[in-house]
Design a protein around this motif. Sequence first.
Motif, PDB file in Angstrom:
ATOM      1  N   HIS A  25     -64.634 -44.995   9.713  1.00 18.17           N
ATOM      2  CA  HIS A  25     -65.286 -44.462   8.522  1.00 18.17           C
ATOM      3  C   HIS A  25     -65.148 -45.462   7.381  1.00 18.17           C
ATOM      4  CE1 HIS A  25     -66.127 -41.796   5.099  1.00 18.17           C
ATOM      5  NE2 HIS A  25     -66.885 -41.163   5.973  1.00 18.17           N
ATOM      6  N   ARG A  30     -60.926 -43.851   9.268  1.00 17.31           N
ATOM      7  CA  ARG A  30     -60.564 -43.012  10.410  1.00 17.31           C
ATOM      8  C   ARG A  30     -61.525 -43.247  11.571  1.00 17.31           C
ATOM      9  NH1 ARG A  30     -59.260 -37.158   8.043  1.00 17.31           N
ATOM     10  NH2 ARG A  30     -57.680 -38.073   6.720  1.00 17.31           N
ATOM     11  N   ARG A  33     -67.427 -41.389  15.250  1.00 16.26           N
ATOM     12  CA  ARG A  33     -68.624 -41.996  15.815  1.00 16.26           C
ATOM     13  C   ARG A  33     -69.015 -43.220  14.995  1.00 16.26           C
ATOM     14  NH1 ARG A  33     -73.119 -37.482  15.945  1.00 16.26           N
ATOM     15  NH2 ARG A  33     -72.144 -36.846  14.004  1.00 16.26           N
ATOM     16  N   GLN A 186     -75.717 -33.409  14.899  1.00 15.24           N
ATOM     17  CA  GLN A 186     -74.349 -33.028  14.572  1.00 15.24           C
ATOM     18  C   GLN A 186     -73.495 -33.032  15.840  1.00 15.24           C
ATOM     19  OE1 GLN A 186     -74.341 -29.166  12.816  1.00 15.24           O
ATOM     20  NE2 GLN A 186     -72.165 -29.177  12.346  1.00 15.24           N
TER      21      GLN A 186
END
Lengths: 288, 660
Positions: A25, A30, A33, A186
């Motif tokens: 991220h 972190r 994906r 999502q």
Amino acid sequence: MTQPERSASVAGEARVVALVSSGRHPVSGRAGRAREDARAVEMGLALAGASLHLAHAGDAEDAALPEYLGMFHGLEGAGGPGELSLLPMAAGDDAVPLLASWLEAYGANLVLTGQRAECGEGSGLLPYLLAERLGWAVATGVAAIEHYAGDRVTVLQALPQGQRRRLEVRLPCLLCVDGVAPMPRQSAFGPSRRGRVEAVANITAEPDTLQAAWQWQPARARPKRLKVVKSTNARDRFKAAAAKSAASGGQVLTDLTPDEAAQKLIDYLRAEKVLPAVQPGDEGQSSA
Amino acid sequence: MLQTLLPILIFAALAVGAAGAVRRIRLWRQGRRTPMRWHRLVLMPKRYLNDLHHVVARDKAIAHTHVATAGGFVAAMALALVVHGFGWRNPILGGLLLAASLCMFIGALAVNRRRIDPPAKLSKGPWQRLSKSLLAYSVGMFLVSLPLVGVAPTVLGGGVLALILLALVAWGLAEMLIGMGWGGPMKHAFAGTFHLAFHRRPERFDDQHRDVAHDVHRGSRSTALFPLDLTAKTLGVEKPADFQWEQLLGFDACVQCGRCQNVCPAYAAGQPLNPKKLIQDMVVGMAGGSDARYAGSGYPGIEVGKHHGGPSDAIVPQLVEAQTLWACTTCRACVEECPMMIEHVDAIVDMRRFITLERGETPEKGAAAIDNLIATDNPGGLDNASRLDWAADLDIPRIQQRPEGVDVLLWLGDGAFDMRNQRTLRALVKILHAAEVDFAVLGDEERDSGDVARRLGDEATFQRLAERNIATLSRYRFQRIVTADPHSFHVLGREYGAFGGNYVVKHHSTFIAELFDAGRLSVKAAEPGETVTYHDPCYLGRYNGEFAAPRQVLAALGVEVAEMERSGYRSRCCGGGGGAALSDVPGKARIPDMRMEDVRETGATTVAVACPQCTAMLEGVVEPRPQVKDLAELVASALVEPAAAPTARNSSEAPEEVPA
């Protein structure tokens, strides 16, 4: 702009694989994906539905893996749980031989992946090295798959400033999905829980000797060149602000033999002082 | 003739009704089973006469009508069974039966008067018929019982008149007994009885509640969402049979009185949600069929009669559109008003859980917020280390530097990232300094409480956040937690308990009220002429029963409070709860605009708020409008700081914030 992908009727036969990596991220760092890989999975799900297979070379405990498997929902047909083949390797190992041999053994004919990893080396070279080793075609900057049938796939390649180029690529091939591809769906907890991670047995990872020899140092923030627009005219200033830096001073070379082209590139890199100016003599093929 | 036919009629109706009831019980038992607690049946009369009546009695006329009609019917039915059914033709019993029928008749008259031009909230169709059936039963039963006391001669015993009377009684019995078992309007009495006994939240009926505030306000006795077992086969509710059987039973208890519809902010805003229709849709789903027979108001913008369901069919979208579920602000106004104690919000969150956890179809911005919560522990995707940026000049102690412990742990909430709410927090810190409160903050170790994730149905992310927050809190020592965010207040105080986190949590309004009571704050008198109204946040008021403290604070400031028509437990939601601000379902009006209209009607120039969400929603209303001030801001601006106080550094920032 992004046209609907048409899943050809023969897609059932085809083996579509998405290579996924562990993302980072941008704010928290972190694991999750990777943005482009998630788009590659989305593209694969739209194309092949639940028959899309995922593959990852790395750590089985990576938090990103369940997140990719969590995308296996809302699919037509049976919509079984997602499957991911894990090629166990340590961070310092070379993923290319592992992935290449696995892809061959699996019989994949369309491989989707992002353009570059968000952690580790992140050089973006993996698709090229894979394609080279497998002898496959590779297309980068893929924004959409338009048509997929027989032994060809038609894709739209993203170019700067919203331009698109239609490419017809022969199968099997590797497609590197661009950040402008459709948003990934999502990741849902239920499917991620049901998704299966299967470690591929009988493979041994080799350490990446090239990488081990590298010298690492922290990146140095470079000052950004200011673009001063000398204009009293709002329209010009807006155009200057909105325009992506158009290529300037470059030249388009056509009809060159590969050797000539390579020489031109080497000359250019020397002029830009990326390569040492004086011919050392022993560094011929490293830029391939 | 009557004496032979009446018992046959009564017992036949009872038998047919009982057969229907057995079928109905089977419908409820399609839901997920829980251990049966038969002894709770004993609790039913108290729950009916006390707790249910308490809600019904908010409308006195209806309460009296219902007491007369229902009381009259139950008595008349029991007596008729003895007198006509078993043939114990005692004149005293006959007199009582006449009195009961008369009582029911008077109630039925009132019911009929209300049904002449029924208000929009009421359902028509069978419910209109019920009012006539009540008359038929009471009149019929009265007349056939007259001979018992010898008033009417036994002439009634034969001829056409007797047939007419029998027809009346038969009509009444069919509606009251057979209809009760076979899904007529009287089903509510039968289902309601069991619903009250086996209610999923028995604490709602518990008068000896630990917390006094919850005791006074019954609606807030049990408001925490139920934890979801994340190892279950499917997560959340996909089809009606996935509900717990008590929930299905609860849906069947609905009387379609439309009180929920009247208070629902989403319905008023023209968003496609109507709590009453939703519950009826659940009944349709449980029993199977289409919603074409529904005779009340539908979801705004969605035609009635186009949806269908079955106990094992997916609810969304065949029976209920996803938009309907996402329009809910979880304000609990419907639950608060429901005389049958139905739990609408639980059902909606259960269905949202399936959509989010299994289908991955959370509305786009909600999904983005969840992704951010997973990656950064706050819904905005911001760097958690910047949680205290607004307080760089405030010298707020960190709890990490206070291993010996502090009195108050100040929980900032995600408002710490919002520039508007930072002003509130600065005001609150100023108050804490002025009152010399021993407090500290967690700083970047604080994570989102998980409220939004949970209301959006992402129980997995909520539980992860809850576990991490609880682990963090267990490392530090503090007496209590104070927060300016009612959502954090509710989640930390009432929902973390299920995960092993038990804390004393106070909302800042309660805490400030206590500081005033202890004489630790001195304020200057308010300027006369300014009227203030107070907007009760749902998660402070309805969820947690705190209505008094904010008003106490305003009283301490000496301002005149003009109450809105809908205030206290009937406060109208700002539209920002339950992730509704993220799902942003389109409607005809905006909920905060309607709330601001309520504020304007009081003539107030300032609306005092006590929640970052309410602040954001109400300030989003276009100017000119009354100004929106948090209680903390009102108190902070009225503070009189003792000269040469040890907290002199705060006086330097007395002039309001300079925009950075």
